[in-house]
Design a protein around this motif. Structure first.
Motif, mmCIF file in Angstrom:
data_model
loop_
_atom_site.group_PDB
_atom_site.id
_atom_site.type_symbol
_atom_site.label_atom_id
_atom_site.label_comp_id
_atom_site.label_asym_id
_atom_site.label_seq_id
_atom_site.Cartn_x
_atom_site.Cartn_y
_atom_site.Cartn_z
ATOM 1 N N ALA A 1 -2.286 4.026 -0.494
ATOM 2 C CA ALA A 1 -0.902 4.036 -0.013
ATOM 3 C C ALA A 1 0.006 4.766 -0.999
ATOM 4 C CB ALA A 1 -0.414 2.605 0.197
ATOM 5 N N HIS B 1 0.455 -2.581 2.790
ATOM 6 C CA HIS B 1 -0.129 -3.357 1.707
ATOM 7 C C HIS B 1 0.894 -3.730 0.623
ATOM 8 C CE1 HIS B 1 -3.460 -1.125 3.586
ATOM 9 N NE2 HIS B 1 -4.158 -2.211 3.349
ATOM 10 N N SER B 2 2.107 -3.146 0.708
ATOM 11 C CA SER B 2 3.121 -3.449 -0.301
ATOM 12 C C SER B 2 3.768 -4.800 -0.061
ATOM 13 C CB SER B 2 4.201 -2.360 -0.314
ATOM 14 O OG SER B 2 3.636 -1.112 -0.664
ATOM 15 N N LEU C 1 6.405 4.005 -0.282
ATOM 16 C CA LEU C 1 5.576 2.934 -0.840
ATOM 17 C C LEU C 1 6.082 1.563 -0.392
ATOM 18 C CD1 LEU C 1 3.127 2.460 -2.668
ATOM 19 C CD2 LEU C 1 4.714 2.229 -4.602
ATOM 20 N N ARG D 1 -0.602 8.476 -0.734
ATOM 21 C CA ARG D 1 -0.013 8.978 0.517
ATOM 22 C C ARG D 1 1.505 9.085 0.378
ATOM 23 N NH1 ARG D 1 -1.814 5.331 3.353
ATOM 24 N NH2 ARG D 1 -3.860 6.295 3.732
ATOM 25 N N ALA D 2 2.118 8.102 -0.257
ATOM 26 C CA ALA D 2 3.567 8.141 -0.456
ATOM 27 C C ALA D 2 3.962 9.316 -1.351
ATOM 28 C CB ALA D 2 4.046 6.822 -1.070
ATOM 29 N N ALA E 1 4.820 0.779 3.054
ATOM 30 C CA ALA E 1 3.372 0.686 3.255
ATOM 31 C C ALA E 1 2.967 -0.753 3.561
ATOM 32 C CB ALA E 1 2.647 1.181 2.013
#
Length: 528
Positions: free
Chosen positions: A478, A441-442, A436, A481-482, A439
């Protein structure tokens, strides 16, 4: 599940009439069904606890493991306690504690309260389990009636364990999350009233002295190791606190073994492991429970957070595993006497390995069809392993060692399950956190929001709902997915453990049905 007390007629009044015996068994059976159910009913509620109590992944692990830790570590000690103080009173004390702690858990307002309540429920189970089998041994005469009664006793626990996720899903879909615990209240009260009037008391004529030091050492050793495994992702695997906990666990385990070897009245006589089928069976059931409960811990969150099922829908989708277990268990009972524990237990572990391998290679685009295959393999494998090892242990032991030997089987199940949750949860959390954080977007999130999202995928999805438009949807993807990436190492650990189990089964488990009988005759002579 098993007990520390050999099921033989013991010092007490005259045996009850035949009709009353079955009423007594009904009281014990219903109580055991609830205990078995509570072993797995919480699994479906874990994602709900993320939103209701703000539980992180490590806290979810403790909610599950506090129960397993206390039940597995204390079952031997509580069996001795029942022998000395009276089986009826220890059973009723355990049922009262289990029921009271269930009410506390149902209305828990914090994770800490829930963890403590679950631990007390585990103590209640440890008091209940050995007392019930000893009561059956006192009430039913040796022979066909007792064999049938013990079979019903075992089935009550198994059925409760199997239907737990489905009952939990229905309760969560109908009521609030505390209902998965509150269901124990009416049954517990009815059981206490019925036991007061129906169940006779008995004590062991030659009860062993209590071993409180052994009990404390066993709990402390397992707790230290579980703490290190669960807290590793948060604190760092090389942090001084985690390394100290691992070292303390190893030292305490060594002290426990030394105490059991030298103590005048050990809680766990180490000579019991001379029985080949028992030693192999305990190892195999521990590894099987590791894979089974560790997988359930992960897959329930996958169903709800990644595939988007409700708690009720999750319970139904775990149903195929329960059905496969109910079919495979009796089938294993038929096959084991014919082809031996080695072949049946190795086959069961291979099925568990297949289930873990399917989930380890699951991606975010895979739907329920792939998970269904994993559930069928999981249930079938568990049924083969649990039945074959339990039958082999009971069948290979002389009467004098049956109680403490079967208790090691119960402890192995609980401690294997606790280790499975700790290891699978920690590996999942470790990969999820790093995935995460990496990612794309993080990077745009404030540090405090990202830290919160890293606690669990449920928290991350809650954070995503607060983000505007496409940013929220992208961050939710995300997080899913993580989480799915984290299933890889978590389930790979189960693959490794079951592979070791297959090797142990092929190398050490009795190869033919007659091996167990030979062990029993040989070890009976050694014991005398």
């Amino acid at each position: 599940m098993s007990s520390t007390t050999r099921p033989a007629p013991l010092r007490s009044g005259a045996a009850p009439p035949d009709g009353r015996r079955w009423l007594i068994l009904a009281v014990l059976g219903v109580s055991l069904l609830v205990v078995g159910l509570d072993t797995t009913v919480l699994n479906v509620a874990l994602p709900t606890l993320v939103s209701e109590l703000g539980a992180s992944t490590s806290q979810l692990q403790w909610i599950v493991d506090s129960y397993l830790l206390m039940a597995g570590s204390l079952v031997l000690f509580c069996g001795s306690l029942a022998d000395r103080l009276g089986r009826k009173w220890v059973f009723m004390t355990g049922l009262a504690l289990f029921t009271t702690a269930s009410v506390v858990a149902a209305y828990a307002g914090s994770v800490t309260t829930l963890v403590v309540a679950r631990g007390l429920m585990g103590v209640g189970e440890a008091l209940i389990m050995p007392a019930t089998l000893a009561i059956i041994g006192n009430v039913f005469p040796r022979g066909a009636q007792r064999t049938k009664a013990i079979g019903i006793w075992s089935a009550a626990v198994g059925v409760g364990t199997v239907i737990g996720p489905m009952v939990g899903g229905w309760l969560l879909g109908t009521f609030w999350w505390g209902s998965v615990f509150l269901i124990n209240l009416p049954i517990g009260i009815a059981g206490l009233i019925a036991a007061a009037f129906l169940v006779p008391n008995s004590k062991a004529a030659d009860a062993r002295r209590l071993d409180p030091a052994g009990a404390l050492l066993s709990v402390a050793a397992v707790a230290a190791v579980l703490w290190a495994v669960i807290e590793g992702p948060d604190r760092g695997w090389t942090s001084s606190a985690v390394l100290t906990a691992f070292a303390a666990g190893a030292l305490l385990a060594g002290a426990f073994i030394a105490w059991q070897r030298r103590g005048a009245s050990p809680m766990l006589p180490l000579r019991i492991f001379r029985h080949r089928a028992l030693a192999a069976g305990d190892v195999l059931i521990l590894l099987g429970a590791f894979a089974l409960i560790g997988t359930l811990f992960v897959v329930v969150q996958y169903f709800q957070f990644v595939l988007g099922y409700s708690a009720a829908q999750t319970g139904l989708r775990l149903g195929p595993a329960a059905l496969a277990l109910l079919i495979a268990g009796p089938l294993a009972g038929v096959l084991a006497p014919r082809i031996g524990m080695r072949a049946v237990s190795a086959a069961g572990l291979a099925l568990l390995l297949g289930s873990s391998a399917v989930l380890a290679t699951t991606g975010t685009g895979d739907g329920y069809g792939r998970a269904l295959l994993a559930m069928l393999l999981l249930g079938a494998g568990a049924g083969f392993v649990i039945t074959s090892t339990s039958d082999a242990i009971v069948g290979s032991l002389p009467e004098a060692d049956l109680g403490v030997g079967s208790a090691t089987n119960s402890a192995s199940i609980q401690l294997g399950a606790a280790a499975g949750v700790a290891v699978a949860g920690s590996l999942l959390s470790d990969r999820y956190r790093s995935g995460l954080a990496e990612a794309p977007h993080s990077a745009a999130l404030p540090p405090e929001l990202l830290a919160s999202a890293q606690e669990s995928v449920g928290t991350a999805l809650a954070v995503a709902e607060k983000l505007p438009g496409e940013a929220g949807a992208a961050f939710a993807d995300a997080a899913r997915r993580a989480f799915t990436d984290g299933m890889g190492p978590a389930m790979a650990a189960a693959v490794g453990v079951t592979a070791v189990g297959i090797a142990v089964a092929l190398a050490f488990a009795p190869s033919r049905p007659t091996d167990s009988a030979t062990d029993r005759r040989t070890n009976s002579k050694e014991s005398s």
